[in-house]
Write a protein that holds these residues in place. Structure first.
Motif, PDB file in Angstrom:
ATOM      1  N   UNK A 585      31.729  33.297  35.867  1.00  0.00           N
ATOM      2  CA  UNK A 585      31.153  33.542  37.155  1.00  0.00           C
ATOM      3  C   UNK A 585      32.012  32.987  38.209  1.00  0.00           C
ATOM      4  N   UNK A 586      32.600  31.751  37.574  1.00  0.00           N
ATOM      5  CA  UNK A 586      33.648  31.238  38.890  1.00  0.00           C
ATOM      6  C   UNK A 586      34.889  31.972  38.968  1.00  0.00           C
ATOM      7  N   UNK A 587      35.312  32.951  38.031  1.00  0.00           N
ATOM      8  CA  UNK A 587      36.477  33.711  38.168  1.00  0.00           C
ATOM      9  C   UNK A 587      36.119  34.734  39.133  1.00  0.00           C
ATOM     10  N   UNK A 638      25.870  36.619  31.947  1.00  0.00           N
ATOM     11  CA  UNK A 638      26.875  37.372  31.609  1.00  0.00           C
ATOM     12  C   UNK A 638      27.086  38.424  32.113  1.00  0.00           C
ATOM     13  N   UNK A 639      28.307  38.872  32.555  1.00  0.00           N
ATOM     14  CA  UNK A 639      28.616  40.382  33.094  1.00  0.00           C
ATOM     15  C   UNK A 639      29.017  40.908  31.858  1.00  0.00           C
ATOM     16  N   UNK A 799      25.178  40.186  39.458  1.00  0.00           N
ATOM     17  CA  UNK A 799      24.938  38.928  39.146  1.00  0.00           C
ATOM     18  C   UNK A 799      25.748  37.986  39.641  1.00  0.00           C
ATOM     19  N   UNK A 800      26.793  38.375  40.406  1.00  0.00           N
ATOM     20  CA  UNK A 800      27.750  37.333  40.985  1.00  0.00           C
ATOM     21  C   UNK A 800      28.237  37.883  42.504  1.00  0.00           C
ATOM     22  N   UNK A 801      28.826  36.937  43.227  1.00  0.00           N
ATOM     23  CA  UNK A 801      29.138  37.468  44.396  1.00  0.00           C
ATOM     24  C   UNK A 801      30.540  38.653  44.386  1.00  0.00           C
ATOM     25  N   UNK A 802      30.235  39.524  45.278  1.00  0.00           N
ATOM     26  CA  UNK A 802      30.969  40.784  45.305  1.00  0.00           C
ATOM     27  C   UNK A 802      31.656  40.923  46.409  1.00  0.00           C
TER      28      UNK A 802
END
Length: 854
Positions: A585-587, A638-639, A799-802
């Motif tokens: 997620x950080x990546x 999890x992606x 599920x994450x910034x885009x």
């Protein structure tokens, strides 16, 4: 008057004392001030006024007046922790009073016996008082006595007797103007509703009582204690701890009742234990034990000792001394007739089992298991947990599974009385132990299919049926509108750099009001009556595979479903997988911005490690068809498209296999309406929306001022496809206030739950729209899981910034695939392959997931 209009009574008593009244009148005035300070203010001041009232009554040579004041003083002394002095005052009061006055003294001594936990003595005194009060046609004091007797019955678990007394008291209160007593009656009905298993009614009645007390300007310490108990039963332990601690702070500030402080400390300790904070539980409960002991309140002290023992065991402690202490507490609670006695026996049996003392464990668990057939749902759950542990100790897999099934059935019945999806989700935590015991028994003594069935038994149960739709409640609708307006003003102020503390406080107040109103809803949807059917799942999978991840003792077990069978493979450590997912997620957050290309190999390497931990040997058996992943709540971020074996597949994610089946069998609505929404403030302005609109021709497009929540909800209801380009905000502290930003403020999960039917397919093209909160046993709360039970078969969300700019070509490619008849999962796979092959676009593609089965 002090219980009808407390403030007016206090003011009138003070005016009386200013007139140099005779001793008899001065005694009454000092008594009124003492009662007000005792119940709503400073105990030290209360005792001073009550002693003065006693002395003046003696000076007036009125035995009846002296007896009455002695009873009031006795209550105050007990609440101040001076139990011996208080009981002595009652002895003198009973001796000095006669007839009607003596009956009132006996009623108040019965109240004190209840406070002290001497329930048999309380029932005897209140029985004697009621007979005389009725004969004297004293409506107010008869109603008080009936309310007290009902409360004592509840403490002993006699719910039907309590209901009868509460009903009789309420009929009497309606003929009086005693507003404080009426508020107390509403509060008591809330307690009765809770004891009978109706949590929504209890919360509604407690809120009504609080409103009544607020109009009178009186504190609500007893109400806080009772509400904490209900909040814990509803799975809201952190809220219960916060309420108890806040009430303790107020009580300390005003110098209030020592007895109430001890009870609040016990409530806080129980809440901390339920919230998974054993060290706080030990600290609060140990202080409560000391206060109760000093107050000579053995019944209460024993309950506090039980919490200390439970919290110590939760820290990992286990010893023969703990077994003996738990057994002693169980014996004392049983002698008191306390409904908590089985909990103590279960604790003693559980510790004994850990030590290998099977004979002792069997003795204690047998006692605890007797509660499985009687009492409220959570008491029966205790009994079934004890029965399951007995069966495990005896080596009976069948016995374990039967006890777990029966216990979870009890909790299912209880859970479906709750209308709010949040409460349904959180209540599942009560069944976590039974679900784990059943899974462990299945792993040890059954095949993979049985483990799958038990993994499904208590996973994502909130999605098993549509939530109860919020009623056409004008207060709720008004609160939602006000919340939206306040949130929009706060957002505007932040943008302009203006301070927002006042707006944020008002927003939080509105949020509490909305949550409170939704918690009042009773469940009206007990599910479709069908249990999970592994055979039906295998049939509907066809050439595809479903991968369900079960977690037992911290290890991942991979259940691979397909080709007509279920196989089990070993995964890795759950803790390692969660840590790796956070690194990913950080990546992805870094890769959402140009210039972070060097992070790409690190993210891909983390994806490979996740595959080893989460799929293990199942990778070699995934076949060529579509794959559905069913992760536990801890792995919802999890992606999955990042994992090498899943990267080029038709991939979807589902909270449970059962919810995937329901989504798979959901029929699209007639009409095929398409709705496209653009919210404000996007970097690209939702640039994909006009092009997508051209593709669909007759689509409804809402943007700028048209994209207001009421209009958006009307258009979304029953649509075949919705695409919403709007800023997403995830609220980890309160997931059902996660939102999409519209022109007039946030569109929240509570809004979606008001739809008759949410869109069949929905695409959320902005950041964090797929983030979820893991609550209860294995439940997920957030935008996506709110939509699935409401008629949505499939969702695409991130599920994450885009990167906003990189989203546009991905979305255009996705809709191109949908226009050719592909499913959401198929179209998303093809869209990932169609976008530019650089780090930003790849990361954007991995961040999006297809949920459900459309």
């Amino acid at each position: 008057m002090v219980f009808a209009a407390p403030g007016d009574a206090l003011a009138r008593a003070e005016r009386v004392l200013e007139t140099d009244p005779p001793p008899l009148h001065a005694s009454v005035a000092h008594q009124v001030i003492g009662i007000w300070q005792r119940d709503f203010g400073d105990m030290r001041i209360a005792l001073g006024h009550l002693r003065r009232a006693r002395d003046l009554a003696a000076h007036a040579e009125s035995a009846e007046r002296e007896a009455d004041v002695l009873a009031t003083l006795g209550v105050a002394l007990v609440h101040a922790g001076r139990t011996r002095q208080g009981l002595t005052a009652f002895e003198r009061g009973v001796a000095r009073g006669t007839g009607h006055t003596r009956a009132r003294v006996l009623y108040r001594r019965a109240y004190v016996w209840w406070v002290l936990g001497h329930h048999r003595e309380a029932l005897e005194d209140v029985r004697r008082a009621i007979a005389v009060l009725r004969q004297a046609d004293d409506v107010i004091w008869t109603a008080r006595a009936l309310t007290l007797r009902a409360t004592v019955h509840l403490a002993l678990g006699a719910v039907e007797r309590a209901d009868a007394d509460f009903a009789a008291a309420e009929r009497l209160w309606e003929t009086t103007g005693q507003e404080h007593d009426k508020a107390d009656a509403v509060e008591s009905r809330g307690l009765a509703a809770f004891r009978s298993g109706d949590i929504p009614a209890a919360l509604r009645l407690f809120d009504e009582a609080e409103e009544r007390y607020a109009k009178l300007g009186t504190p609500t310490f007893m109400l806080s204690i009772r509400r904490c108990e209900v909040l814990m039963a509803a799975g809201l332990a952190p809220e219960a701890l916060a309420e108890a601690d806040a009430a303790i702070a107020v009580l300390d500030r005003i110098g209030g009742q020592s007895t109430r402080k001890a009870e609040l400390l016990l409530a806080a300790a129980r809440a901390a234990r339920s919230a998974g904070d054993p060290h706080t539980a030990i600290a609060r409960a140990a202080l409560a034990v000391r206060l109760f002991a000093g107050q000579r309140r053995t019944w209460w002290e024993t309950h506090a000792r039980l919490v200390v023992l439970e919290a110590r065991v939760a820290t990992g402690r286990s010893s023969g001394r703990l077994v003996a202490d738990a057994a002693a507490v169980a014996d004392r609670l049983s002698a008191f007739g306390s409904p908590a006695a089985p909990e103590a026996s279960l604790l003693a049996g559980r510790i004994a089992l850990d030590l290998g003392w099977t004979a002792d464990a069997e003795r204690h668990l047998t006692v605890a298991a007797r509660s499985r057939s009687v009492g409220p749902p959570l008491a029966r759950m205790t009994g079934w947990a004890a029965q399951a542990l007995r069966a495990r100790a005896a080596g009976s897999t069948r016995g374990v599974l039967e006890a777990c099934r029966r216990g979870l059935d009890v909790l299912d019945d209880h859970r479906t009385t709750l209308g709010a999806s949040e409460l349904r989700a959180r209540a599942t935590a009560q069944g976590a132990e039974l679900a784990a015991l059943a899974q462990q028994a299945s792993l040890a003594g059954g095949g993979p299919r049985r483990l799958l069935e038990w993994s499904e038994r208590w996973r994502a149960t909130v999605l098993s049926a549509p939530p109860t739709r919020p009623p056409a409640d004008p207060v709720l609708l008004s609160a939602l509108t006000a919340f939206r307006e306040i949130a929009a003003r706060a957002e505007e102020a932040r943008t302009e750099g203006r301070p927002v503390p006042a707006l944020e406080r008002e927003q939080r107040r509105r949020e509490r009001e909305i949550r409170s109103r939704t918690h009042h809803m009773r469940g009206d949807s007990p599910g479709d009556g069908r249990r999970f059917d592994a055979a039906r799942l295998l049939e509907r999978l066809g050439e595809g595979r479903l991968v369900e991840l079960a977690v037992l003792d911290g290890r991942v077990h991979v259940l691979l479903c397909g080709q007509g069978r279920v196989r089990r493979f070993e995964g890795g450590s759950l803790a390692e997988a969660v840590a790796e997912a956070e690194h990913v997620q950080a990546g992805l957050r870094r890769l959402a911005h140009p210039g972070a290309e060097a992070r790409l190999p690190l993210v891909e390497a983390a994806g490979r490690r996740l595959e080893e931990l989460l799929l293990g040997g199942a990778v070699a058996h995934l076949g060529e068809g579509p794959v559905v992943v069913v992760p536990p709540g801890a792995l919802h971020r999890v992606p999955w498209a990042l994992l090498p074996s899943l990267r080029d597949r038709v991939l979807s994610v589902s909270p449970s296999a059962g919810s995937w089946l329901r989504a798979r069998e959901t029929e699209p609505p007639p009409g095929g309406r398409h709705v496209l929404v653009r919210g404000p403030g996007l970097a690209t302005g939702g640039a994909e929306v006009p092009e997508v609109a051209d593709r669909y021709g007759a689509a409804t497009v809402l943007s700028h001022d048209d994209a207001r929540v009421p209009r958006v909800l009307r258009e979304l209801d029953g649509a075949a496809l919705a695409h919403i380009a709007a800023h997403g905000t995830f609220r980890a502290d309160s997931p059902l206030f996660s939102s999409l930003r519209m022109a007039d403020g946030p569109l929240i999960v509570h809004d979606f739950e008001r739809l008759d039917r949410s869109p069949y397919r929905i695409i959320l093209s902005s950041c964090d729209t797929a983030r979820l909160a893991s609550v209860g046993a294995d439940e997920l709360l957030g935008l996506v899981t709110a939509l699935l039970p409401l008629g949505t078969a499939g969702v695409v969300a991130a599920s994450a910034p885009v990167n906003d700019a990189a989203v546009v070509p991905l979305m255009l490619a996705l809709h191109k695939g949908l226009d050719t008849g592909l499913s959401l999962a198929e179209a998303l796979r093809d869209a990932r392959a169609a976008v530019p092959d650089d780090a930003v676009h790849q990361a954007t593609g991995w961040a999006f997931t297809a949920f459900g089965a459309a």
